[in-house]
Design an enzyme around this catalytic site. Structure first.
Site, PDB file in Angstrom:
ATOM      1  N   LYS A  71      -9.084  -0.249  -6.108  1.00 44.77           N
ATOM      2  CA  LYS A  71      -8.648  -0.454  -7.500  1.00 44.77           C
ATOM      3  C   LYS A  71      -9.499  -1.485  -8.251  1.00 44.77           C
ATOM      4  O   LYS A  71      -9.766  -1.318  -9.441  1.00 44.77           O
ATOM      5  CB  LYS A  71      -7.170  -0.867  -7.541  1.00 44.77           C
ATOM      6  CG  LYS A  71      -6.219   0.252  -7.152  1.00 44.77           C
ATOM      7  CD  LYS A  71      -4.773  -0.174  -7.301  1.00 44.77           C
ATOM      8  CE  LYS A  71      -3.844   0.908  -6.776  1.00 44.77           C
ATOM      9  NZ  LYS A  71      -2.421   0.577  -6.945  1.00 44.77           N
ATOM     10  N   ASP A 107       0.047   1.224 -13.146  1.00 44.54           N
ATOM     11  CA  ASP A 107       1.022   0.519 -12.299  1.00 44.54           C
ATOM     12  C   ASP A 107       1.808  -0.502 -13.129  1.00 44.54           C
ATOM     13  O   ASP A 107       2.995  -0.720 -12.896  1.00 44.54           O
ATOM     14  CB  ASP A 107       0.306  -0.243 -11.167  1.00 44.54           C
ATOM     15  CG  ASP A 107      -0.205   0.680 -10.072  1.00 44.54           C
ATOM     16  OD1 ASP A 107       0.346   1.785  -9.904  1.00 44.54           O
ATOM     17  OD2 ASP A 107      -1.171   0.293  -9.385  1.00 44.54           O
ATOM     18  N   GLY A 133      -1.441 -10.122  -3.581  1.00 42.28           N
ATOM     19  CA  GLY A 133      -2.630  -9.274  -3.512  1.00 42.28           C
ATOM     20  C   GLY A 133      -2.875  -8.576  -4.847  1.00 42.28           C
ATOM     21  O   GLY A 133      -2.388  -9.020  -5.898  1.00 42.28           O
ATOM     22  N   GLY A 251      10.752   1.387  -4.379  1.00 42.70           N
ATOM     23  CA  GLY A 251       9.466   1.530  -5.066  1.00 42.70           C
ATOM     24  C   GLY A 251       9.152   2.948  -5.538  1.00 42.70           C
ATOM     25  O   GLY A 251       8.117   3.191  -6.170  1.00 42.70           O
TER      26      GLY A 251
END
Ligand code: NAP
Length: 291
Positions: A71, A107, A133, A251
């Site tokens: 990403k 996201d 992260g 999620g």
């Protein structure tokens, strides 16, 4: 859908990526929309990501999703990037406009839409983020957007959390984020929290018997506990939180909404959310049983 000479192709690039449920979700959506498009998972080793991006142009793919570990590289390799991608320092969606690649981060908005659908308010809340992260940075941007009062980001390596808190404070333009080691006592001291979000892989299949440490005594009554993990849907963290009377959210919603937003970027069509949700559910059920 029949693969023909004029079938358009999109793909997810990751390493590993064979476990991905995105092909089932997007192919069901293309079919529902009557689009002769197909979505495939392509495993790209980290050292081949530049070549893969050149391949998007050379092969005329309509676009790609990009997942772990590409990403950040994706943001570097696109010709231009949307605001969320720049803020998050990462792109998970790429649109190919005649060889010119535009990067997006769905996201960030996907997390917000999932929280909204799950009835989890973020504005004015004190939030604990387990993890520091790449995805935690995106969630940090989401929380800033949503007007969270403050955020504490955490990592087993404390310096990683400190670096993310610095980045988020620079984006916020004020002392909004703080850092803690992913350690119960230190996290508790920085509390109390009204929302907890797990953005570590602890508890993700096949390690379903794991969960990240959480400072339960510093989690306020009525708080919500969210996981970004979707396989399994109910992680050990969520089961523990539910057992303590907290509201929980898996999620899966974030995965669905980031995918729906990506599909809208590629096709310009409204995403068939329920079709995509059902396809994801089926794909996850299949992945639970040993093939
Ligand atoms: P990453 O860059 O590798 O960061 C992982 C973070 O978790 C780091 O802070 C790391 O800390 C910590 N960590 C790693 N393994 C751990 C363990 N076993 N126990 C406790 N902490 C651990 O990964 P990422 O890209 O941010 O992704 C994190 C997770 O987000 C993924 O695994 C995925 O489940 C989830 N995610 C979900 C969606 C969705 O659509 N639902 C989208 C994106 C990501 P140290 O490095 O200090 O050890």
């Amino acid at each position: 859908m029949q693969i023909r000479g004029d079938t358009e192709v999109v793909a997810v690039l990751g390493y590993p990526v064979r476990h991905s449920c995105s092909p089932e979700m997007h192919n069901a959506a293309f079919e529902a929309l009557g689009l002769n498009w197909c979505y495939v998972a392509l495993e790209v080793a980290p050292e081949r990501i530049e070549a893969a991006f050149e391949g998007i142009r050379a092969l005329g793919l309509k676009g790609v999703n990009v997942t772990i570990p590409h990403k950040e590289a994706a943001l570097r390799l696109v010709d231009e990037a949307g605001e969320e991608a720049r803020l998050a320092g990462a792109a998970n969606t790429v649109l190919n406009q005649g060889g010119r690649l535009k990067g997006f981060n769905t996201d960030v908005e996907g997390f917000l839409l999932a929280a909204k659908e799950g009835g989890v308010a973020l504005a004015g809340k004190r939030v604990l983020v387990l993890g520091a992260g790449g995805a935690a940075r995106g969630i940090g941007v989401s929380l800033l957007r949503a007007g969270a009062e403050s955020v504490v980001v955490t990592s087993r390596r404390r310096e990683r959390a400190a670096a993310l808190a610095d980045t988020l404070n620079a984006l916020a333009g004020r002392a909004w984020a703080a850092a803690s080691a992913l350690e119960v006592r230190e996290m508790a001291e920085a509390g109390p929290y009204q929302v907890v979000v797990n953005v570590t892989p602890a508890g993700m299949w096949p390690n379903v018997g794991e969960m990240p440490p959480a400072p339960w005594e510093a989690v306020a009554e009525g708080a919500a506990v969210l996981d970004t993990i979707y396989n399994p849907r109910q992680t050990m963290l969520l089961e523990t939180a539910a057992g303590k009377g907290f509201r929980t959210l898996t999620g899966l919603g974030m995965l669905l909404y980031q995918g729906a937003l990506a599909l809208e970027i590629w096709t310009g069509r409204e995403a068939p959310l329920e079709v995509m949700r059902q396809a994801l559910d089926r794909a996850l059920d299949l992945k639970k049983s040993p093939a």
